[in-house]
Design an enzyme around this catalytic site. Structure first.
Site, PDB file in Angstrom:
ATOM      1  N   MET A 151      29.306  58.221  29.530  1.00 29.84           N
ATOM      2  CA  MET A 151      29.918  59.279  30.318  1.00 29.84           C
ATOM      3  C   MET A 151      29.058  60.528  30.438  1.00 29.84           C
ATOM      4  O   MET A 151      29.269  61.317  31.358  1.00 29.84           O
ATOM      5  CB  MET A 151      31.254  59.683  29.676  1.00 29.84           C
ATOM      6  CG  MET A 151      32.270  58.553  29.621  1.00 29.84           C
ATOM      7  SD  MET A 151      32.864  58.110  31.256  1.00 29.84           S
ATOM      8  CE  MET A 151      33.781  59.586  31.658  1.00 29.84           C
ATOM      9  N   ASP A 183      34.401  50.367  22.423  1.00 32.59           N
ATOM     10  CA  ASP A 183      32.955  50.279  22.650  1.00 32.59           C
ATOM     11  C   ASP A 183      32.208  50.365  21.324  1.00 32.59           C
ATOM     12  O   ASP A 183      31.172  51.015  21.226  1.00 32.59           O
ATOM     13  CB  ASP A 183      32.493  51.390  23.597  1.00 32.59           C
ATOM     14  CG  ASP A 183      31.084  51.121  24.159  1.00 32.59           C
ATOM     15  OD1 ASP A 183      30.673  49.940  24.196  1.00 32.59           O
ATOM     16  OD2 ASP A 183      30.405  52.084  24.546  1.00 32.59           O
TER      17      ASP A 183
END
Length: 521
Positions: A34, A161
């Protein structure tokens, strides 16, 4: 001033951002899914911090911007020694959201594995148990505030993740401290904001993703993180992946990983080079994490942590000497010197002692005492009345040809059928244990039918006397007590099953087989 629509992260270096221009960005140290991560100076406190800034190319996406803001809220709420600490949040003059974290000195697990490839069992378990401690807080849930901190909600968080590069190792005077990084794609269970167009996208790293993540299921829970930990554990111990895709993981395409996770069987850990002597108990813990179905994995990271601690204790125990006549006689006075495998209960919810003993787990220079709870009741009289041949038949149907090796390994460290079956059950999921019970009942019903139709005979006094004479020649005067114990426990037992159960009491394999042949051929 950097152009907000150009991917030039290094243009931020030297800039000051935040309230009162508090943070000076000195250099870029990494990038997540991100945003970019910078080493920055907190000019107000005069200390270094890590600052994560939303990627230039993503700032125009409203959904991604909301997800980044949610990452901040989640990370700030997760207060654990094993999760990186978030201390501040802000937005640049150009509209780029950012947040500030503690600056960690050390290296990631990914960097370590690229240097060493394989780690010791002790270090592997030490690292993963700390990760479990951090994940436990997230999975149990945290409180998030919304609508300008006027509404609060308790929610569960799944990382989604987990990979070696998101596990950071900090050297301290007390040993290695482990921190989990990057909750950037964390799944907030029952979070309404989650249901955007992003919900139908795969989010994560294919290499470590659970099958349900790849299939883009909505009700992903903490067991997805447990699967990822299973992949990481396998690689830490073996230096390779569980599917035989190869050591050069960069050359493997994403589809190969996806197919492996969803349909390819896992290679036994002990089949890997240098791991043939690995404890089957530790192997079972790792492989249970890697079950395709979430229901067949550990129910929680706390269960996984306890199982790893117990498996490490079993792994480090010395090899037991062969049993002697003295050992058998000691058993009759409750002084048996044979120590059974320590149970790995898959449903442990609290800690208690086993036989007044405590498992000691080394952790750096610290020693932590953790009592371990015994196996929950589940081994019924139906199962205990089976002979070892019947046990082998059933377990082979459930887990395949590895069953014979597994039984041999466990039998060598246990002193009774009950201990053998209890430890066998540690390798089975709840559904497999239920299946085991059904198959055991089926075998006993079949045996009862055979008895009623005359295919087997009831036990008479002459047969019992013959059993006692043959058994006494091998194990001495305790033969009578052993036979009486079995007959009282299983009054309807058949002659063949009686002989099989008595044969299991004989420590010498050759003598055990001879005893069986003398009585039932």
């Amino acid at each position: 001033m950097p152009d907000p629509f150009v991917n030039q992260s290094d243009a931020w270096i030297g800039r000051t951002i935040g309230d009162r221009q508090r943070y000076r960005l000195d250099r870029r140290v990494g990038a997540g899914g991100m945003g970019d991560v910078f080493l920055a100076m907190d000019t107000l406190l005069g200390q270094q911090v890590a600052l994560k800034l939303l990627k230039d190319t993503l700032v125009t996406s409203l959904d991604l911007k909301k997800r980044f803001e949610r990452e901040v809220a989640v990370s700030a709420a997760l207060k654990s020694d094993h999760i990186v600490e978030v201390s501040d949040y802000g937005v640049t003059a150009e509209g780029f959201p950012f947040y500030v974290m503690e600056y960690l000195r050390g290296q990631s697990l990914g960097q370590l594995l690229r240097q060493q490839r394989q780690l010791s069992i002790e270090r592997t378990v030490n690292i993963i148990t700390q990760v479990c401690d951090g994940l436990s807080l997230a999975h149990e849930g945290v409180t998030l505030w919304r609508e300008k901190a006027t509404v609060k909600e308790h929610i569960q968080v799944v990382h989604r993740d987990l990979k070696p590069d998101n596990i950071f190792l900090v050297p301290t005077t007390l040993g290695e401290l482990v921190k989990i990084l990057d909750f950037g794609i964390a799944k907030i269970r029952e979070d309404r904001v989650e249901y955007t167009q992003l919900t139908n996208m795969f989010l994560g790293t294919f290499h470590y993703a659970a099958p349900e993540q790849i299939e883009v299921e909505k009700d992903i829970d903490g067991r997805a993180d447990i699967y990822s930990l299973g992949i990481i554990l396998y690689e830490m111990l073996s230096g390779t992946d569980p599917f035989g895709l190869g050591l050069n993981t960069r050359s493997i395409n994403q589809m190969s990983w996806a197919l492996a996770h969803t349909s390819k069987p896992v290679k036994p850990l002990r089949s890997q080079p240098s791991l043939s002597n690995l404890s089957p108990v530790l192997e079972a813990v790792v492989l249970r994490c890697l079950n395709k179905a979430p229901s067949d994995r550990f129910a929680s990271v706390n269960d996984l942590k306890i199982a790893l601690q117990v498996a490490t204790t079993v792994e480090t125990e010395t090899v037991l000497p062969p049993r002697t006549q003295h050992d058998i006689e000691d058993k009759t006075t409750n002084k048996t010197t044979i120590r059974p495998l320590t149970p790995l209960s898959p449903i442990v919810t609290k800690s208690t002692n086993i036989n007044n003993s405590t498992v000691i787990r080394p952790m750096g220079d610290r020693t932590i005492e953790r009592p371990i709870e015994p196996v929950a009741p589940g081994v019924t009289d139906t199962i205990l009345s089976l002979g070892q041949d019947s046990l082998l038949e059933i377990i082979t149907e459930i887990i395949g040809p590895i069953a014979s090796t597994l039984i041999e390994e466990i039998a060598a460290q246990t002193s009774s059928t009950k201990e053998l079956v209890e430890n066998l059950f540690l390798y089975l999921s709840t559904s497999q244990q239920i299946e085991f019970e059904k198959k055991a009942r089926g075998l006993l019903q079949k045996s009862g039918t055979q008895t009623r139709t005359g295919q087997t005979q009831a036990i008479d006094a002459n047969f019992l006397q013959q059993c006692e004479e043959y058994l006494a020649e091998i194990i001495g005067p305790i033969a009578s007590s052993l036979i009486q114990e079995v007959m009282e426990t299983y009054p309807q037992i058949s002659p063949a099953d009686l002989v099989n159960m008595l044969a299991e009491k004989i420590p010498n394999a050759k003598q055990s087989k001879k005893f069986s042949r003398q009585l039932i051929g």
